[in-house]
Every structure is written in structure tokens, then in C-alpha cells.
Write an enzyme that holds these catalytic residues in place. Structure first.
Site, short mmCIF file in Angstrom:
data_model
loop_
_atom_site.label_atom_id
_atom_site.label_comp_id
_atom_site.label_asym_id
_atom_site.label_seq_id
_atom_site.Cartn_x
_atom_site.Cartn_y
_atom_site.Cartn_z
N SER A 76 53.59 70.78 8.78
CA SER A 76 54.02 70.38 7.39
C SER A 76 53.90 69.04 7.05
CB SER A 76 55.23 70.93 6.98
OG SER A 76 55.48 71.15 5.62
N ASP A 190 51.80 77.18 5.34
CA ASP A 190 52.82 75.87 5.83
C ASP A 190 52.91 76.58 7.42
OD1 ASP A 190 55.02 74.46 6.92
OD2 ASP A 190 55.01 73.76 4.99
#
Length: 306
Positions: A76, A190
Site C-alpha cells: 500500500s 491493495d
């Protein structure tokens, strides 16, 4: 004649011992230290949205103390900061670039076709393309891996080649907020969904020493007012939970004091960087200890937290 034989024998013994010593595999001492290859050091940067500015401070502290970084693995926001750093391996350039990042560089809301998420992610990809001068991960100065999640299969995807910008975009595509990213034949979101602190991956990539930076602590948030806030909070809770087990695999876990900063608060960049610097400096002795103890680091069973 006997004297000559003795002289020849003595010369032969001296030559033989010198040759044997030259062929020995025993490490040699240089200035009192053992001359041996140094361990491969990996920096693992976890997810945590705006708190990711703390990663910059940790990197600054390690760089100032001349701690070598041979591999960067990020999930991320950790992939974004990690890729920017891996380009040049310079914390000052990293900070300069990262401080230009705003919410507008992340959140480009879709007016149409938002069924898979209200934020497209085009602006984030464009930001990476603008600020990283090479196109592919293989061209970065420091080896780098971005972690994403295969949305269809629920498995971790390790992005260590191909487009840097696309890999970072995929790694940062928070489920339910950002639209999934099609990349390398997969639909990705993600990486924090499966591995928000990818310590094991760093080991798989050959790291001897792993320094992990965890910015997921304290997910408390009383400022939840809309659907995006609800989704972000639910995702943050999930991401933080999957960090707990992974921390144990690192040699040193650095935990900057950023737990009171909202994941979407981009107004405290300097404070976050400073928190990272302070935590990084506190961790340096433990990092040096782990490096000095190599290759016997596996015998240590205690993870040091800073």
C-alpha cells in the site's frame, strides 16, 4: 650436505605453511573485525495511508547512520514510499518528492462507472510516473517489490518486474474505495488485504536481516461520516489485524508514534516524518546488533520493537 638438506626442508615447510594459510577458509581479521560478506538487509514498509510519511523519517535515520538497504518491500503506501526511495536511494530526494503529494493526487472520484469503487486511481499512477524517472521496477537502483492482492483468488501477488507506476497503483487500491487494477493478467487490489507487513516475502527474496516499519497501530476513529469512511475504517481494522503475526518474523520492528494520526490526515506530514526519524534512531542499535550477529541471527528468538 646435511646442512643444505635441512635448509631446503625448512624452506619447504615455510612455503607449505604459507600456502595452506592462503587457502584457508577461516575469516581473516581486519582492524580487529572479522572480514566476511555482510548480510543482505531488507526494509519492509507496511500500509497505513497518510501515516506512510513516517516511513520517510525511518529511512532518513537509517541512511544517516549508514545502515545499508539492499531490498525494499512495500504494501500500500509502503509501496509508494518504497518505490520513490528505491529509485535513487536518497532520503532527501524522497522527502522532497513525497511532500508534494496531496489528497488530490490520490483521490480522483469517478462520476460514472464507479460500481467497483468511487476512486479511479489514475492520478496516483500519474504521480508515480511523473516522479519516478524509470518505467520498470527492474530499472530501480535498489531491488524493490510491491505487494498486491489477487481479488479473484485471494492470494498475495509479488510485483517485482514491469511497470512501477502500475504496481504501486495496484498495491494501493484499497478495496471498496479504489477501483481494482488490471495488471499482468490479474485483477488486483491493495496488498494489505493479505499481507500488510510482508516480512516473509523479504525472506523469500534472500534477506538475511529484516527491518519492518509498522504504522498500523491504533485504528480508533470517531470521525466516520460517510460510506467511504466506513469502508476505510473496516479495511484499516482488517489490515492491522494481519500485521500482528507478521511482526514476529522481523529482526527489528520499528513502530513510529503515529497512532493518533488519522489514516487520511495529510496535514501532519512534518510531524509524521519526525516520528519516523525518532523511532528509526532508537532502532539503530538493535539493527547494528542484528547485523553484527549475522550469520547467527537465526538463534535469536526475541523480536526487538522500537
Amino acid at each position: 650436505m646435511v646442512s643444505s638438506k635441512r635448509t631446503l626442508l625448512a624452506l619447504w615447510l615455510v612455503f607449505g605453511l604459507a600456502t595452506f594459510a592462503g587457502c584457508s577458509t577461516t575469516p581473516t581479521a581486519v582492524d580487529g573485525a572479522i572480514d566476511r560478506p555482510r548480510p543482505k538487509v531488507a526494509l519492509v514498509l507496511g500500509g497505513g495511508a497518510a501515516r506512510g510519511f513516517a516511513h520517510i523519517g525511518v529511512i532518513r535515520a537509517l541512511e544517516q547512520e549508514k545502515i545499508p538497504i539492499d531490498l525494499v518491500v512495500g504494501t500500500s503506501v509502503g509501496s509508494l514510499i518504497g518505490a520513490l526511495y528505491a529509485q535513487e536511494g536518497n532520503s532527501f530526494e524522497l522527502e522532497w518528492t513525497a511532500f508534494t503529494l496531496t489528497k488530490d493526487d490520490l483521490f480522483d472520484y469517478a462520476l460514472l462507472g464507479a460500481a467497483m469503487g468511487p476512486v479511479k486511481g489514475d492520478r496516483l499512477e500519474a504521480f508515480v510516473k511523473k516522479n519516478i524517472k524509470v518505467e520498470n521496477i527492474e530499472q530501480l537502483k535498489i531491488p524493490f517489490v510491491a505487494v498486491a492482492t489477487d481479488l479473484n483468488r485471494g492470494t498475495r501477488v509479488d510485483l517485482d518486474r514491469g511497470s512501477v507506476a502500475r504496481a504501486v497503483r495496484a498495491s494501493c487500491a484499497i478495496p471498496g474505495v479504489f477501483q481494482p487494477v488490471e495488471h499482468q493478467g490479474r485483477v488486483l487490489v491493495d496488498g494489505g488485504a493479505v499481507d500488510n507487513l510482508p516480512v516473509a516475502l523479504a525472506r523469500q527474496k534472500g534477506a538475511d536481516i529484516v527491518i519492518a516499519v509498522d504504522i498500523s497501530q491504533n485504528v480508533t476513529n470517531f470521525n466516520i461520516t460517510n460510506l467511504v469512511d466506513v469502508t476505510l475504517q473496516a479495511v484499516n481494522i482488517m489490515f492491522a489485524e494481519n500485521v500482528n503475526q507478521r511482526r514476529r518474523g522481523a529482526d527489528v520492528v520499528v513502530t513510529p508514534a503515529v497512532g493518533d494520526v488519522s489514516m487520511m490526515d495529510f496535514s501532519q506530514k512534518k510531524r509524521l516524518v519526525q516520528a519516523g526519524i525518532e523511532a528509526g534512531r532508537q532502532a539503530v542499535p538493535a539493527v547494528r546488533e542484528a547485523i553484527a550477529a549475522w550469520p547467527n541471527w537465526q538463534s535469536a528468538s526475541t523480536v526487538l520493537n522500537y
